[in-house]
Design an enzyme around this catalytic site. Structure first.
Site, mmCIF file in Angstrom:
data_model
loop_
_atom_site.group_PDB
_atom_site.id
_atom_site.type_symbol
_atom_site.label_atom_id
_atom_site.label_comp_id
_atom_site.label_asym_id
_atom_site.label_seq_id
_atom_site.Cartn_x
_atom_site.Cartn_y
_atom_site.Cartn_z
ATOM 1 N N SER A 224 -69.037 -18.242 16.382
ATOM 2 C CA SER A 224 -67.651 -17.985 16.757
ATOM 3 C C SER A 224 -67.276 -16.529 16.506
ATOM 4 C CB SER A 224 -66.724 -18.910 15.968
ATOM 5 O OG SER A 224 -65.373 -18.717 16.336
ATOM 6 N N SER B 39 -61.069 -20.959 19.462
ATOM 7 C CA SER B 39 -60.577 -21.127 18.098
ATOM 8 C C SER B 39 -61.629 -20.594 17.142
ATOM 9 C CB SER B 39 -60.300 -22.602 17.803
ATOM 10 O OG SER B 39 -59.749 -22.758 16.510
ATOM 11 N N GLU B 40 -61.198 -19.760 16.196
ATOM 12 C CA GLU B 40 -62.174 -19.060 15.351
ATOM 13 C C GLU B 40 -62.992 -19.986 14.471
ATOM 14 O OE1 GLU B 40 -59.558 -17.217 11.815
ATOM 15 O OE2 GLU B 40 -58.706 -17.004 13.804
ATOM 16 N N ASN B 41 -62.523 -21.234 14.277
ATOM 17 C CA ASN B 41 -63.323 -22.152 13.467
ATOM 18 C C ASN B 41 -64.418 -22.847 14.275
ATOM 19 O OD1 ASN B 41 -61.126 -23.490 14.729
ATOM 20 N ND2 ASN B 41 -61.408 -25.275 13.434
ATOM 21 N N GLY B 42 -64.590 -22.454 15.565
ATOM 22 C CA GLY B 42 -65.769 -22.901 16.287
ATOM 23 C C GLY B 42 -65.565 -23.743 17.523
#
Length: 221
Positions: free
Chosen positions: A86, A45-48
């Site tokens: 990320s 997930s790109e938010n980490g």
């Protein structure tokens, strides 16, 4: 099954055991629900996060959210990190595949998926980085707009997210692959004939020699 479920079930068959995969918000998040039992992928997930599990409201942790802001959960052995790390994973080519929705894809493998006409949008988010950095870019979208016009075009009319980066398009009618910069019709959905696909596709395409019916994930059926 409805169009979105069919698309998600077909995309689930596209992913390979051991892949690191980023699923975009909306329809792509459903793909995790249909992965075959012998396939083990790691969701990024790109938010980490690495190790997100399929969205399940009954098991969601309100302190953990995915890139779409939905409460979710993380599997044992997963990892969390900051946004800089990320996007280093994404931009560094460490994501095997990303699955995104699309507003338009054209016959040159260009993608437009962020500027919704008539609506205020904050920007394209991480889509530009994902489409550029992922090894394989899969677009899952309905074949036509609500007005009935094709979303697979000769040339995108909306602002582009990225140029010449799309690998595969999956719709409720067909699967297209880009091979040597050419759009190839590879599969047709159950009960759909080639003439129907042609009538609903503005883009020029070639029919694969081994064209066949879609194979859909049977998980949960």
């Amino acid at each position: 099954m409805n169009a979105k479920e069919l698309i998600a079930r077909r995309i689930a068959m596209e992913l390979k055991d051991g892949d690191i995969v980023n699923l975009g918000i909306g329809l792509p998040t459903q793909v995790a629900n249909y992965l075959p039992n012998d396939i083990n992928i790691t969701l990024q997930s790109e938010n980490g996060f690495l190790g997100l599990v399929a969205f399940n409201p009954d098991m969601a942790n309100p302190n953990i959210v995915n890139a779409g802001g939905q409460p979710c959960s993380i599997k044992k052995g997963g990892a969390t990190f900051d946004s800089a790390f990320s996007f280093a994973l994404i931009r560094g080519g460490h994501v095997d595949a990303c699955v995104l929705g699309g507003l338009e894809v054209d016959q040159e493998a260009n993608l437009a998926n962020w500027m919704v006409p008539g609506k205020m949008v904050p920007g394209m988010g991480g889509a530009m980085d994902l489409v550029t950095g992922a090894k394989k870019v899969i677009i899952g979208m309905e074949h036509c707009t609500k007005a009935g016009t094709s979303k697979i075009l000769k040339k995108c009319t909306l602002p582009l997210t990225a140029k010449s980066k799309v690998s595969t398009i999956v719709t409720e009618l067909a699967v297209f692959n880009f091979v040597d910069k050419k759009l190839i019709l590879a599969e047709f959905a159950p009960g759909v004939d080639i003439e129907t696909i042609r009538n609903n596709t503005e883009a020029d395409f070639t029919i694969a020699d081994d064209i066949h019916e879609m194979k859909l994930s049977q998980r949960g059926l």
